[in-house]
Design an enzyme around this catalytic site. Structure first.
Site: not given
Ligand code: ATP
Ligand code: MG
Length: 408
Positions: A30, A109, A32
């Site tokens: 997805d 993170d 962001d």
């Molecule tokens: P995925 O492919 O699983 O969606 P993602 O990296 O996009 O991986 P998300 O949970 O969608 O993960 O979160 C989007 C972004 O928000 C992350 O890449 C990170 O930068 C930030 N983020 C998400 N959760 C946290 C957290 N618990 N602490 C700090 N930053 C976070």
């Molecule tokens: Mg994501």
């Protein structure tokens, strides 16, 4: 959509997982988006937009079936006195402090999750050394690992998940604290942990993820009952079942087939259910009653760790119960069973049990054949089993669940 925000005079970047995955040449799950526009301002730019989130307030913008998450830059983690942030024992409870893009980067993170893609000039903005870590395949927390895990213990799960999914190596400084801090997961709401568990096991990398969770003792914090069984004396056997089940899950994912959360949880919790049921049956309790009581207990304990909804708990119980009903192969029962809404899943489960030697392979083969043949043949099959001299009397109960085989 990035252009819409920019036209309205705001900054707008792609960030997080999608940038990371695009850089790897993978299709992101997805997208962001981050911007300096505040949620209310985002809403005024997009008609089809809803503000969501309690912990973090953000906007969901809808394009047909698709949702894009649009968040406002968040403020720096080093100023906890900021009024929008609520902390408890170093853990963030609510966080609505807005900031600059750089501050936003520092509170993310992992370094590879803090890369911003600027559509203005097609460049990647990197404040935290994420590009270098991305190139070397390193997963590294931003800031001081201990503190970052304490702030949000779920980051330990995310570390394992991303390492598995990306094939990155977790940096030593981020690996070391996990064994020590794994217990902090118990402070996290079971509802959030349920969501994380789904992501951990239903993203195509369940096998490696499971091994890593065990290695770091995170699995223990999520599934204590199962972990206790796995760590028990006859270690290999239950491990094989769960490993097979997860392998199967990954295979289905790779083939684009769905895996129902209840199936996953049924597999994850099967070992304690099986072991305790077996014990009660040995103590003289009726098979089905024993199983149902144990299932209820195991589920209710597990809900304190990962709170799955009733729509998962109910079919899970059915799937387990059906494992006992596979034994009845005479008369009309097989015909009723095969029409049960959970038959297919329960049969797949039976195959997994048979593959690891925990159920009779003869039984599994019988059911495979029963589904393949026409009705006349099916009737013959049910008569055949009835004629067998080994038809058991009521009192002479066969153990419903085979005891663990002794490993050579
Ligand atoms: P995925 O492919 O699983 O969606 P993602 O990296 O996009 O991986 P998300 O949970 O969608 O993960 O979160 C989007 C972004 O928000 C992350 O890449 C990170 O930068 C930030 N983020 C998400 N959760 C946290 C957290 N618990 N602490 C700090 N930053 C976070
Ligand atoms: Mg994501």
């Amino acid at each position: 959509m990035l252009y819409r925000l920019r036209k309205a005079g705001y900054q707008a970047y792609l960030v997080g997982g999608c940038v990371r995955d695009l850089l790897l040449g993978r299709e992101p799950k997805d997208f962001d988006v981050v911007t300096d526009a505040h949620p209310e301002a985002i809403r005024s730019v997009f008609r089809n937009c809803r503000l969501v989130g309690r912990r973090f307030r953000l906007a969901h913008v809808y394009f047909g079936d698709e949702v894009v998450e649009v968040a406002t830059f968040r403020g720096s983690a080093s100023e906890p006195q900021n009024s929008g942030r609520v902390l408890e024992n170093g853990r963030i409870l609510r966080d609505n402090v807005y900031g600059t893009i750089e501050e936003d980067a520092w509170r993310r993170d992992f370094t590879v999750n803090a890369l911003y893609y600027d559509i203005g000039d097609f460049s990647v903005v990197d404040y935290v050394g994420g590009m270098e870590d991305h190139r070397s395949g390193t997963l590294r927390l931003i800031g001081e690992p201990d503190a970052r895990y304490r702030e949000d213990p779920v980051r330990m799960l995310r570390a394992v998940r991303f390492a598995g999914k990306l094939g990155f190596k977790l940096h030593e400084s981020c690996a070391e604290p996990i064994g020590r801090l794994a217990g902090l997961l118990r402070q996290i709401s079971p509802a959030r942990l349920y969501d994380e568990v789904l992501k951990l096991f239903l993203s195509g990398y369940a096998v490696q993820t499971f091994e890593q969770l065990r290695h770091y003792r995170l699995f223990e914090a999520l599934f204590p009952a199962t972990d206790a069984c796995l760590s028990g004396e006859n270690e290999r056997f239950p491990l094989t079942f769960l490993a097979k089940a997860l392998e199967n899950t990954d295979r289905r994912w790779a083939e684009g087939k769905p895996v129902a959360p209840y199936f996953l949880f049924a597999a994850l919790l099967w070992e304690p259910v099986r072991a305790q049921t077996e014990m009660r049956i040995r103590q003289g309790e009726a098979n089905m009653l024993a199983l149902q009581e144990v299932a209820a207990e195991v589920i209710s304990r597990q809900l304190g760790h990962t709170a799955f909804p009733r729509s998962v708990g109910q079919p899970m119980r059915e799937l387990w119960s059906l494992q006992l009903r596979f034994d009845s192969r005479s008369g009309g029962r097989p015909f009723r069973l095969i029409n049960h809404p959970r038959f297919r899943a329960a049969y797949d489960f039976l195959l997994l049990r048979a593959e690891t030697g925990e159920a009779d392979s003869e039984l599994a083969e019988w059911w495979t054949r029963f589904q393949a043949v026409d009705e006349a043949e099916q009737k013959a099959m049910t008569r055949e089993t009835r004629r067998k001299p080994a038809r058991r009397g009521r009192r002479q109960k066969k153990p419903a669940l085979k005891p663990r085989p002794i490993e050579p």
